[in-house]
Scaffold this active site. Structure first.
Site, PDB file in Angstrom:
ATOM      1  N   ARG A   1      39.805  32.688  69.448  1.00  0.00           N
ATOM      2  CA  ARG A   1      39.465  34.094  69.186  1.00  0.00           C
ATOM      3  C   ARG A   1      40.618  35.043  69.477  1.00  0.00           C
ATOM      4  O   ARG A   1      40.440  36.250  69.516  1.00  0.00           O
ATOM      5  CB  ARG A   1      38.246  34.496  70.022  1.00  0.00           C
ATOM      6  CG  ARG A   1      36.992  33.818  69.535  1.00  0.00           C
ATOM      7  CD  ARG A   1      35.745  34.275  70.276  1.00  0.00           C
ATOM      8  NE  ARG A   1      34.569  33.677  69.677  1.00  0.00           N
ATOM      9  CZ  ARG A   1      34.140  32.454  69.926  1.00  0.00           C
ATOM     10  NH1 ARG A   1      34.793  31.699  70.792  1.00  0.00           N
ATOM     11  NH2 ARG A   1      33.070  31.973  69.330  1.00  0.00           N
TER      12      ARG A   1
ATOM     13  N   ASP B   1      25.426  28.742  56.650  1.00  0.00           N
ATOM     14  CA  ASP B   1      26.330  28.210  57.686  1.00  0.00           C
ATOM     15  C   ASP B   1      25.805  28.406  59.105  1.00  0.00           C
ATOM     16  O   ASP B   1      26.416  29.100  59.909  1.00  0.00           O
ATOM     17  CB  ASP B   1      27.756  28.804  57.556  1.00  0.00           C
ATOM     18  CG  ASP B   1      28.738  28.113  58.503  1.00  0.00           C
ATOM     19  OD1 ASP B   1      28.371  27.103  59.143  1.00  0.00           O
ATOM     20  OD2 ASP B   1      29.880  28.596  58.610  1.00  0.00           O
TER      21      ASP B   1
ATOM     22  N   TYR C   1      39.819  31.049  64.685  1.00  0.00           N
ATOM     23  CA  TYR C   1      38.890  31.802  63.822  1.00  0.00           C
ATOM     24  C   TYR C   1      39.533  33.006  63.136  1.00  0.00           C
ATOM     25  O   TYR C   1      39.007  33.509  62.149  1.00  0.00           O
ATOM     26  CB  TYR C   1      37.705  32.312  64.637  1.00  0.00           C
ATOM     27  CG  TYR C   1      36.823  31.231  65.198  1.00  0.00           C
ATOM     28  CD1 TYR C   1      36.353  30.200  64.383  1.00  0.00           C
ATOM     29  CD2 TYR C   1      36.437  31.247  66.541  1.00  0.00           C
ATOM     30  CE1 TYR C   1      35.539  29.221  64.893  1.00  0.00           C
ATOM     31  CE2 TYR C   1      35.613  30.258  67.060  1.00  0.00           C
ATOM     32  CZ  TYR C   1      35.164  29.248  66.232  1.00  0.00           C
ATOM     33  OH  TYR C   1      34.356  28.284  66.740  1.00  0.00           O
TER      34      TYR C   1
ATOM     35  N   HIS D   1      27.960  22.714  55.855  1.00  0.00           N
ATOM     36  CA  HIS D   1      28.529  23.603  54.832  1.00  0.00           C
ATOM     37  C   HIS D   1      28.221  23.100  53.418  1.00  0.00           C
ATOM     38  O   HIS D   1      27.900  23.892  52.535  1.00  0.00           O
ATOM     39  CB  HIS D   1      30.047  23.721  55.009  1.00  0.00           C
ATOM     40  CG  HIS D   1      30.460  24.299  56.327  1.00  0.00           C
ATOM     41  ND1 HIS D   1      31.756  24.381  56.735  1.00  0.00           N
ATOM     42  CD2 HIS D   1      29.725  24.828  57.345  1.00  0.00           C
ATOM     43  CE1 HIS D   1      31.814  24.932  57.930  1.00  0.00           C
ATOM     44  NE2 HIS D   1      30.599  25.208  58.332  1.00  0.00           N
TER      45      HIS D   1
ATOM     46  N   HIS E   1      32.742  16.595  59.339  1.00  0.00           N
ATOM     47  CA  HIS E   1      32.117  17.428  60.368  1.00  0.00           C
ATOM     48  C   HIS E   1      30.625  17.179  60.238  1.00  0.00           C
ATOM     49  O   HIS E   1      30.015  17.562  59.241  1.00  0.00           O
ATOM     50  CB  HIS E   1      32.420  18.906  60.135  1.00  0.00           C
ATOM     51  CG  HIS E   1      33.769  19.329  60.620  1.00  0.00           C
ATOM     52  ND1 HIS E   1      34.330  20.533  60.278  1.00  0.00           N
ATOM     53  CD2 HIS E   1      34.658  18.712  61.449  1.00  0.00           C
ATOM     54  CE1 HIS E   1      35.524  20.632  60.864  1.00  0.00           C
ATOM     55  NE2 HIS E   1      35.735  19.542  61.573  1.00  0.00           N
TER      56      HIS E   1
ATOM     57  N   GLU F   1      29.867  19.262  65.395  1.00  0.00           N
ATOM     58  CA  GLU F   1      30.102  20.677  65.738  1.00  0.00           C
ATOM     59  C   GLU F   1      28.740  21.332  65.926  1.00  0.00           C
ATOM     60  O   GLU F   1      28.484  22.438  65.471  1.00  0.00           O
ATOM     61  CB  GLU F   1      30.844  21.390  64.604  1.00  0.00           C
ATOM     62  CG  GLU F   1      32.254  20.896  64.350  1.00  0.00           C
ATOM     63  CD  GLU F   1      32.884  21.600  63.160  1.00  0.00           C
ATOM     64  OE1 GLU F   1      32.187  21.834  62.160  1.00  0.00           O
ATOM     65  OE2 GLU F   1      34.080  21.923  63.241  1.00  0.00           O
TER      66      GLU F   1
ATOM     67  N   HIS G   1      39.993  26.423  57.557  1.00  0.00           N
ATOM     68  CA  HIS G   1      39.145  26.992  56.511  1.00  0.00           C
ATOM     69  C   HIS G   1      40.116  27.619  55.507  1.00  0.00           C
ATOM     70  O   HIS G   1      41.033  28.330  55.915  1.00  0.00           O
ATOM     71  CB  HIS G   1      38.231  28.060  57.082  1.00  0.00           C
ATOM     72  CG  HIS G   1      37.256  27.539  58.096  1.00  0.00           C
ATOM     73  ND1 HIS G   1      36.380  28.344  58.753  1.00  0.00           N
ATOM     74  CD2 HIS G   1      37.025  26.285  58.564  1.00  0.00           C
ATOM     75  CE1 HIS G   1      35.639  27.625  59.572  1.00  0.00           C
ATOM     76  NE2 HIS G   1      36.020  26.370  59.494  1.00  0.00           N
TER      77      HIS G   1
ATOM     78  N   GLU H   1      38.889  22.417  54.854  1.00  0.00           N
ATOM     79  CA  GLU H   1      37.460  22.176  55.081  1.00  0.00           C
ATOM     80  C   GLU H   1      36.626  22.918  54.046  1.00  0.00           C
ATOM     81  O   GLU H   1      36.895  24.090  53.750  1.00  0.00           O
ATOM     82  CB  GLU H   1      37.079  22.656  56.494  1.00  0.00           C
ATOM     83  CG  GLU H   1      35.592  22.481  56.791  1.00  0.00           C
ATOM     84  CD  GLU H   1      35.192  22.916  58.201  1.00  0.00           C
ATOM     85  OE1 GLU H   1      36.088  23.279  58.994  1.00  0.00           O
ATOM     86  OE2 GLU H   1      33.990  22.896  58.500  1.00  0.00           O
TER      87      GLU H   1
ATOM     88  N   ASP I   1      32.298  19.130  55.750  1.00  0.00           N
ATOM     89  CA  ASP I   1      31.315  19.554  56.750  1.00  0.00           C
ATOM     90  C   ASP I   1      29.932  19.427  56.102  1.00  0.00           C
ATOM     91  O   ASP I   1      29.674  20.043  55.055  1.00  0.00           O
ATOM     92  CB  ASP I   1      31.616  21.003  57.155  1.00  0.00           C
ATOM     93  CG  ASP I   1      30.704  21.508  58.262  1.00  0.00           C
ATOM     94  OD1 ASP I   1      29.467  21.413  58.101  1.00  0.00           O
ATOM     95  OD2 ASP I   1      31.229  22.023  59.267  1.00  0.00           O
TER      96      ASP I   1
ATOM     97  N   HIS J   1      24.811  25.838  62.036  1.00  0.00           N
ATOM     98  CA  HIS J   1      24.753  24.422  62.414  1.00  0.00           C
ATOM     99  C   HIS J   1      23.535  24.157  63.298  1.00  0.00           C
ATOM    100  O   HIS J   1      23.127  25.016  64.072  1.00  0.00           O
ATOM    101  CB  HIS J   1      26.007  24.016  63.200  1.00  0.00           C
ATOM    102  CG  HIS J   1      27.287  24.232  62.442  1.00  0.00           C
ATOM    103  ND1 HIS J   1      28.490  23.744  62.877  1.00  0.00           N
ATOM    104  CD2 HIS J   1      27.550  24.874  61.275  1.00  0.00           C
ATOM    105  CE1 HIS J   1      29.440  24.081  62.010  1.00  0.00           C
ATOM    106  NE2 HIS J   1      28.899  24.778  61.042  1.00  0.00           N
TER     107      HIS J   1
ATOM    108  N   HIS K   1      41.360  21.974  65.147  1.00  0.00           N
ATOM    109  CA  HIS K   1      40.703  22.957  64.277  1.00  0.00           C
ATOM    110  C   HIS K   1      41.378  24.305  64.488  1.00  0.00           C
ATOM    111  O   HIS K   1      41.471  24.796  65.600  1.00  0.00           O
ATOM    112  CB  HIS K   1      39.210  23.037  64.600  1.00  0.00           C
ATOM    113  CG  HIS K   1      38.408  23.796  63.580  1.00  0.00           C
ATOM    114  ND1 HIS K   1      38.677  25.112  63.257  1.00  0.00           N
ATOM    115  CD2 HIS K   1      37.350  23.437  62.821  1.00  0.00           C
ATOM    116  CE1 HIS K   1      37.808  25.515  62.338  1.00  0.00           C
ATOM    117  NE2 HIS K   1      36.991  24.526  62.044  1.00  0.00           N
TER     118      HIS K   1
HETATM  119 ZN    ZN Z   1      30.218  26.066  60.028  1.00  0.00          ZN
HETATM  120 MN    MN Z   2      33.047  22.416  60.265  1.00  0.00          MN
HETATM  121 MN    MN Z   3      35.334  24.734  60.546  1.00  0.00          MN
END
Ligand code: ZN
Ligand code: MN
Ligand code: MN
Length: 280
Positions: free
Chosen positions: A37, A226, A72, A181, A213, A258, A109, A144, A178, A228, A69
């Site tokens: 972050r 989205d 963000y 996703h 994922h 995840e 992403h 991804e 994923d 999870h 990964h």
């Molecule tokens: Zn996600």
């Molecule tokens: Mn993912």
């Molecule tokens: Mn991701």
């Protein structure tokens, strides 16, 4: 052999990751290379790297089962000059951190075009990847698949293909699928799994699908949400995941959870997953 693990915390340093991976029943893992972050990231300390690598050796975790990964904040599809430049700079730093840790794969992403359109977004992504791959030579970038919201690029497998085709070093790109996703983006990975995998093979090549994922989804097929969910508790559910996980192609790819929760919850999710898999 099934390779399964989870996204692991790095709060106490990278050195804790190999041991904790094994403690939750895993043999593969994903981590953030820095606080995801924040825009500023620091390189790992010499001592931490040393202990991390000792742990990998001790717990027998091999390079092809480690994944980073991206943070963000990074958006290399951004049409805003300063946002794009900051994103590219941090992406390169993440690649350098991966390299220092001996981690080959960095999952990203593709990014959001923020309203100006997918074609322009893809162009910005390719531009950034070309610079990044020129600047750091060890890391393989995995794109991804995401869900269709907020101008996201990559909710269609075709988007990932377009990016790979246009990049200067396509051999240094791969993909991560994923499950949440894919499901939320409308791909029926249960009833049309063969179709889904055939499409990936045609567009990108299944040998370039490096990680799964593994997440259940809180929402219905095609919801574009989205969110999870823990294994078996979502709309893909145990029956759906059972079909997915027992596919011969899927079984050979490392699975990274995840799902919501900490190491203890992931330990339980791993148990639930293994109950669904027919080992032969
Ligand atoms: Zn996600
Ligand atoms: Mn993912
Ligand atoms: Mn991701």
């Amino acid at each position: 052999m099934i390779y399964i693990g989870a996204h692991m915390p790095i709060g106490g340093g990278f050195k804790r990751v190999p041991r904790e991976t094994v403690e939750i029943g895993g043999n593969t893992f994903q981590i953030f290379p820095h606080n995801p972050r924040q825009w500023n990231a620091s390189y790992p300390k010499e001592e931490d790297i040393k202990k991390f690598k000792e742990g990998l050796h001790k717990f027998n975790i091999m390079q092809q089962y480690m994944l980073c990964h991206s943070g963000y904040l990074i958006n290399i599809a951004s049409p805003k000059k300063d946002g794009w430049e900051k994103s590219l700079k941090l992406l390169i730093k993440e690649m350098e951190i991966c390299s220092m840790l001996g981690i080959k794969y960095l999952n990203i992403h593709p990014g959001s075009h923020l309203g100006i359109g997918e074609e322009v977004g893809i162009k910005k992504i390719v531009e950034a990847l070309n610079i990044a791959l020129d600047s750091e030579k060890n890391t393989i970038i995995l794109l991804e698949n995401v869900t269709k919201k907020g101008g996201n690029i990559g909710y269609k497998i075709e988007h990932l293909k377009k990016i790979i085709d246009k990049v200067k070093y396509p051999e240094r790109l791969g993909i991560t699928i994923d499950t949440c996703h894919a499901w939320d983006a409308g791909y029926d990975i249960v009833n049309k799994l063969d179709e889904f995998l055939t499409m990936i093979d045609k567009l990108i090549g299944l040998n370039n699908l490096k990680f799964i994922h593994l997440n259940d989804s809180k929402n219905e097929l095609g919801s574009n949400k989205d969110r999870h969910e823990n294994i078996g508790k979502g709309k893909i559910g145990n029956d759906g995941l059972k079909v997915f996980l027992n596919h011969e192609i899927i079984k050979k790819i490392p699975w990274i959870l995840e799902t919501p929760g900490d190491n203890e919850v992931h330990k339980n999710d791993i148990k639930e997953v293994l109950k669904l898999v027919e080992v032969n």
